[in-house]
Design an enzyme around this catalytic site. Structure first.
Site, PDB file in Angstrom:
ATOM      1  N   GLN A  55      -1.447   2.348  -3.214  1.00  0.00           N
ATOM      2  CA  GLN A  55      -2.066   3.369  -3.020  1.00  0.00           C
ATOM      3  C   GLN A  55      -3.711   2.934  -2.478  1.00  0.00           C
ATOM      4  O   GLN A  55      -4.043   1.908  -3.141  1.00  0.00           O
ATOM      5  CB  GLN A  55      -2.384   3.758  -4.857  1.00  0.00           C
ATOM      6  N   ASP A  94       5.339   4.295   3.421  1.00  0.00           N
ATOM      7  CA  ASP A  94       4.387   4.932   3.640  1.00  0.00           C
ATOM      8  C   ASP A  94       4.287   4.998   5.345  1.00  0.00           C
ATOM      9  O   ASP A  94       3.610   6.003   5.940  1.00  0.00           O
ATOM     10  CB  ASP A  94       2.984   4.214   3.304  1.00  0.00           C
ATOM     11  N   LYS A 111       3.491  10.773  -8.198  1.00  0.00           N
ATOM     12  CA  LYS A 111       4.632   9.798  -7.503  1.00  0.00           C
ATOM     13  C   LYS A 111       5.813   9.104  -8.361  1.00  0.00           C
ATOM     14  O   LYS A 111       6.942   9.181  -8.102  1.00  0.00           O
ATOM     15  CB  LYS A 111       3.998   9.131  -6.428  1.00  0.00           C
TER      16      LYS A 111
END
Length: 299
Positions: A97, A120, A53
Site C-alpha cells: 500500500q 498492482d 481490499k
C-alpha cells in the site's frame, strides 16, 4: 442527458465472476488464490483501503494475508518480507500500500516484487509487457484496467477508428490507460498541463479520460457531443452549502455540465473508484490461473 456508467454495478459483476472462477480453479486442480497486502504506518486513508481490499479478497474465496507494520519499519526489513512473500507458493498477488514512509524507497520496493505476483501492475516487466501489447501475461494497473472495462461496457471491445484523449500522463493511470486504448485500436493522444489549447483537443475525443487531480477542470464545452467520458479524479472540496467545514467529493470533470453533452459518463463517487478493488481481485485470480498453467480468464 448522458447515460450514467455505474461503476459500482460493474464492479459487483466482476467480483461475482471472480468468485465463480475461484471455485472453478479448485475443480481444475489449481490452488486457492492468495493475496498478501502490506501496509507500513498508520495513514488513515490507507488503513481504510487495505481493510476493504482484505475484506473483498476473503469474500472472493481467496487466501488473504495482511502485514501491518509500524511506520519506523526499516527498508531492509520490508524487503525481507517481500522476499518471503515472493517465495511463498500460497501467495499469487503482493500489494504494498502506497504511500510509504519517507525513509523507504517506494520504487525499490515495487521493483523487488516478483513480476508474476505484481497485481498492482507497477513492475517494469509488466509496464513493458503492456507497452508492447503482451496483454495475455501482463498485469495492468487496476484503475486503468477498470476504466477500460467501463469503456467496453459502453463501446464494446473493438474501439477501431475512435479518437481517445487521455488528460494526465501519470505512470499509474495516464500512460497505462493510453496503452490499453492503443491495444483496442483507438487513435490516442495523451494531454497534460502543457498541452496547447486543451479544450479544443478534448473536443476531438470520442473517448475522453480525465486523470489529472484537478477538481472539475474538464468543463462541459470540452466534451464532444456523444463522447464517452471516464472521470478518474477523486477530489475533496469545500461544501459550505452542507454546513460549516463540510466537504464533498468531485471528479476532474464538471459532471452536471458535461452530462448534458456526453453520451455516457462516470459519476464521482460511484464510477471508476469501485472498479479498482474489483480489478485487483481479477489480477490476483489471473495470477493463480497462470501459476496453474491455465489461460487467464477474461472480464
Amino acid at each position: 442527458m448522458a447515460e450514467l456508467i455505474d461503476g459500482k454495478s460493474v464492479a459487483e459483476d466482476v467480483v461475482r465472476r471472480v468468485k465463480t472462477l475461484t471455485a472453478e480453479l479448485a475443480e481444475k486442480g489449481g490452488q486457492q488464490p492468495g493475496l498478501a497486502v502490506v501496509i507500513v504506518g498508520e495513514d488513515p486513508a490507507s488503513q481504510v483501503y487495505v481493510a476493504s481490499k482484505s475484506r473483498t479478497a476473503k469474500e472472493c474465496g481467496f487466501h488473504s494475508v495482511q502485514h501491518t507494520l509500524p511506520a519506523e519499519t526499516s527498508e531492509p526489513d520490508l524487503l525481507k518480507i517481500i522476499g518471503q512473500l515472493n517465495a511463498d507458493p500460497a501467495i499469487n498477488g503482493i500489494l504494498v500500500q502506497l504511500p510509504l514512509p519517507g525513509h523507504i524507497d517506494a520504487g525499490k520496493i515495487i521493483q523487488t516484487i516478483a513480476p508474476e505476483k505484481d497485481v498492482d501492475g507497477f513492475h517494469f516487466i509488466n509496464v513493458g509487457k503492456l507497452g508492447t501489447g503482451e496483454l495475455e501475461t501482463a498485469f495492468v494497473p487496476c484503475t486503468p484496467a477498470g476504466s477500460m472495462l467501463l469503456i467496453e461496457r459502453v463501446r464494446g471491445k473493438d474501439l477501431s477508428g475512435l479518437n481517445a484523449v487521455v488528460v494526465g500522463r501519470s505512470n499509474i493511470v495516464g500512460k497505462p490507460m493510453a496503452n490499453l486504448l492503443l491495444a483496442a485500436n483507438c487513435t490516442v493522444t495523451i494531454a497534460h498541463s502543457r498541452t496547447r489549447d486543451l479544450p479544443a483537443l478534448a473536443r476531438t475525443a470520442d473517448i475522453l479520460v480525465a486523470a489529472v487531480g484537478r477538481p472539475e477542470m474538464v468543463r462541459g464545452d470540452w466534451v464532444k457531443p456523444g463522447a464517452t467520458v471516464i472521470d478518474v479524479g477523486i477530489n475533496r472540496i469545500a461544501a459550505p452549502e452542507k454546513g460549516e467545514g463540510k466537504t464533498r467529493l468531485v471528479g476532474d470533470v464538471a459532471y452536471a455540465d458535461a452530462a448534458t453533452t456526453a453520451g455516457a459518463i462516470t459519476p464521482v463517487p460511484g464510477g471508476v473508484g469501485p472498479m479498482t478493488i474489483a480489478m485487483l481481485m481479477a489480477n490476483t485470480l489471473a495470477s493463480a490461473y497462470l501459476a496453474a498453467g491455465l489461460k487467464r480468464p477474461s472480464f
